[in-house]
Enzyme design. Sequence first.
Site, PDB file in Angstrom:
ATOM      1  N   SER A  25      -5.326  -4.498   0.212  1.00 28.90           N
ATOM      2  CA  SER A  25      -5.704  -5.920   0.181  1.00 28.90           C
ATOM      3  C   SER A  25      -4.538  -6.727   0.737  1.00 28.90           C
ATOM      4  CB  SER A  25      -5.980  -6.355  -1.263  1.00 28.90           C
ATOM      5  OG  SER A  25      -6.969  -5.568  -1.866  1.00 28.90           O
ATOM      6  N   GLU A  26      -4.451  -6.746   2.052  1.00 31.68           N
ATOM      7  CA  GLU A  26      -3.274  -7.382   2.654  1.00 31.68           C
ATOM      8  C   GLU A  26      -3.150  -8.848   2.268  1.00 31.68           C
ATOM      9  OE1 GLU A  26      -5.172  -5.230   4.254  1.00 31.68           O
ATOM     10  OE2 GLU A  26      -3.792  -3.638   4.872  1.00 31.68           O
ATOM     11  N   ALA A  65       2.121  -3.936  11.471  1.00 33.77           N
ATOM     12  CA  ALA A  65       2.050  -5.333  11.919  1.00 33.77           C
ATOM     13  C   ALA A  65       0.616  -5.694  12.290  1.00 33.77           C
ATOM     14  CB  ALA A  65       2.973  -5.543  13.114  1.00 33.77           C
ATOM     15  N   ASP A  66      -0.112  -4.711  12.762  1.00 35.58           N
ATOM     16  CA  ASP A  66      -1.503  -4.958  13.171  1.00 35.58           C
ATOM     17  C   ASP A  66      -2.343  -5.518  12.027  1.00 35.58           C
ATOM     18  OD1 ASP A  66      -1.589  -2.904  15.834  1.00 35.58           O
ATOM     19  OD2 ASP A  66      -0.183  -2.454  14.227  1.00 35.58           O
ATOM     20  N   HIS A 100      -2.841  -0.079  15.963  1.00 39.54           N
ATOM     21  CA  HIS A 100      -1.744   0.334  15.076  1.00 39.54           C
ATOM     22  C   HIS A 100      -0.391   0.322  15.788  1.00 39.54           C
ATOM     23  CE1 HIS A 100      -4.622   1.603  12.057  1.00 39.54           C
ATOM     24  NE2 HIS A 100      -3.687   2.107  11.299  1.00 39.54           N
ATOM     25  N   GLU A 131       0.839  -1.204   0.000  1.00 38.97           N
ATOM     26  CA  GLU A 131       0.000   0.000   0.000  1.00 38.97           C
ATOM     27  C   GLU A 131       0.871   1.251   0.000  1.00 38.97           C
ATOM     28  OE1 GLU A 131      -2.249  -0.997   3.482  1.00 38.97           O
ATOM     29  OE2 GLU A 131      -2.907  -2.841   2.495  1.00 38.97           O
TER      30      GLU A 131
END
Length: 819
Positions: free
Chosen positions: A527-528, A552-553, A595, A497
């Site tokens: 879209s992880e 990381a979240d 976050h 992203e």
Amino acid sequence: MPKSIIIAPERVFSREVIRFSDIPVNAYAKSVEEELASYSTDDLLGIWHDMCAIREFETILNEIKTKGAYKGITYAHAGPAHLSIGQEAAAVGMAFSLEPDDHVFGSHRSHGEILAKGFSAIRQLADDRLLAIMTSYRDGAILRPVEKGHAGTVKQLARRFFIYGAYSEIFARETGFNRGLGGSMHAFFAPFGIYPNNAIVGGSGSMAPGAALFKRVNRKPGIVVANIGDSSFGCGPVWEGITFSAMDQYRTLWDQALGGGLPIVFNCMNNFYGMGGQPFGETMGMQYIARLGAGVNPEQMHAERVNGYDPLPVIDAFTRKKQVLLEGRGPVLLDTVTYRISGHSPSDASSYRSKEEIERWQQADSIPAFRNKLIAKGIVAEAALDAVRAEVEATTFDMFKLAVDLGVSPRVRIDSDLVGQVMFSNQRVERFDNRAPEFLQNLADNPRVQQLRGKIRTPTDGGQPVAKMKAFNVRDAIFEAMLHRFSIDPTMIAFGEENRDWGGAFAVYRGLTEALPYHRLFNSPISEAAIVGAAVGYALEGGRVVAELMYADFMGRAGDEIVNQLAKWQAMSAGQLTMPVVLRVSVGAKYGAQHSQDFTALVHHVPGLKVVYPVTPYDAKGMMNAALAGTDPVVFFESQRVYDVGEQFVEAGVPEGYYEIDLAEPSIKRLGTDLTIITLGPALYTAVAAADELQKQYGLSSEVVDLRSAIPLNYEPLVGSVKKTGRVLLVSDAVERGSVMHTVSANLTQLCFDDLDGPPVVIGSRNWITPAPELEASFVPQVSWLLDAVHERILPLPGHQPTTKQSLDELTRRERSGI
Ligand SMILES: Cc1ncc(C[n+]2csc(CCOP(=O)(O)OP(=O)(O)O)c2C)c(N)n1
Ligand SMILES: [Mg+2]
């Protein structure tokens, strides 16, 4: 450098309607006589052969699963068998016109698809090529048992090889395609264009786009097919994969010479059921899978429903759609209607559907229907069809017998370390292709490269601390390592992203936009799952890739792709595939509960991933260099707390040239004699400050060791330090419960038991949500916590007055209340 797509108010506010075009449903109307222009008798017999082979292959599996025997051969198969009896025409139709360079990914129900694609490739590959594949694949381990006494043609031999390799894989034999480490739901054979099949419903939906991306970026021939079930269209990652595949940028911003839209077909093997739930009429609302294409892009993904109970409409559709893809107009969605006559698995009692329904589909069964069609029109003689079927059944049975014979097809020895040996490939690959890496400019002209030349790489500048703006920092270090590999390996790409114009959310990539063409650095959709899934697909095809998760979240959003795909395919291929993926994951700070979490422990728990967390410029560059030269998946954590930090430990500074750091090696950041403080992540800086205080206030000398890596990890330096000091404090910013440090602590307790004055002490963040920045000091380990922990639990510090609660009583109280 902003993009050239301008969003103009007058345009977006103009009055219009969105029009959809018709989506064909069963439009195929050719008679079999008309089809004779496209097929020879041999072709038709080939189609017949493939359908019969699949039916027989699975009938045998069904019999041994339900009755423990087939034609007098008893066999107990412990593993799964998700059969696709009824779906043969769809599988053969899909594979028949594909070429070996066309790659298929599939699902848990893929035996038929594998066989169909294998037979198709065998038909198309020249004999000498087939022989070369069979003799070289695993040094002939699959070929040897099937060539013994074989007097037929090379193609017949190749079919024996393929059926035998598939059975052996399903039965967990050494002679399987993947030495039995893949198994029924995951079997694949890359030389014939058969890529991983996935036990995770929809798993291929996020991975296959990466394979299609690889073909575009590296100008490789062929298309990619993601064979996935109708229920999988309820899976988020499938939608993400579709979104990723349908990005406009392939056609608007990328060099058109690359070929345009991704060459991928999302092929729904639509059998109208999940296990028992029905997407049609019950669990979803679209009624036609083909309808789903309508919202994706103006071409509606060229969506179409075809009759997959007859191979010819499917072949017709694939032939047409492949052309669409080769013209750069992908992606494509096909809704291939079929029916699973068999249960979901042999234990399925079909309680979710009526007997009558099954009977009706059995009456329409594609195998007799195809046979009758050919006979009725006098196209192929009955005897010829019967002869083919008899031969197929005999060969399949023979291969089954060979595969269950432990003398011919042994299992991997239970005491062998094979699985351990293939978890990581541990290779070094300078470049995955020899062509010149593409750049937009001479790197010497790159503004960021020029800026870095003026930065100070050492801990001090003329004896003074380095000003923040002038320090060569962690962000710069990662950039430099990335640029190095970009300039060597033409296959290397990076995406995530806001990666391009923004330079990555934390500006690590700033300057790369000017340097790299779109296809080497691009923005992905949010879209992880697709970001990680596509990286996996790209790597499986043989390219190097760096994917980024902004925080990381967000790893939860890519959960399956990280834990089941990225981590697994090297071992499930028995070491035949490599996974050169670096997954950059930034750990937040000051951004609250969703976050700011350090999730190193999550991936530490998943076998198959390397997990590193450097926090100094020297370490970040050396470890990124090592990760980018390797062939294993590396989850590369970066801390937002330290992106701006310059080098503080290596007096000689961060070298401008290339160097690597062995990922397994912890780094002793400060020597000491009384206490070992072990850290992972930015807690290093807290530990160093605590060490200063311990020295200053109590004359206690601390050795500070930064693990830098959770996996792999060489314990020798840690043991050496603990043997010297006898006391250990372990600190990280991850929440304390289940943190990586507990594993290290437990291992050190065993490794150094006789040398320890007392048990190692682990300090982490509180087992809370991460609170607002103003409260973070109550959450993240502080210098005072470390001093108090030493005093309460390791070594009383004379005159020390604790200001925080680090006692064992407090530990017990917190655990009792679950915090
Ligand atoms: C992510 C995930 N959820 C659930 C399952 C369990 N499961 C296995 S197959 C299946 C049904 C899948 O249906 P569909 O995608 O239509 O494929 P089909 O089985 O019909 O070929 C389910 C729910 C799984 N393997 N993976
Ligand atoms: Mg289904």
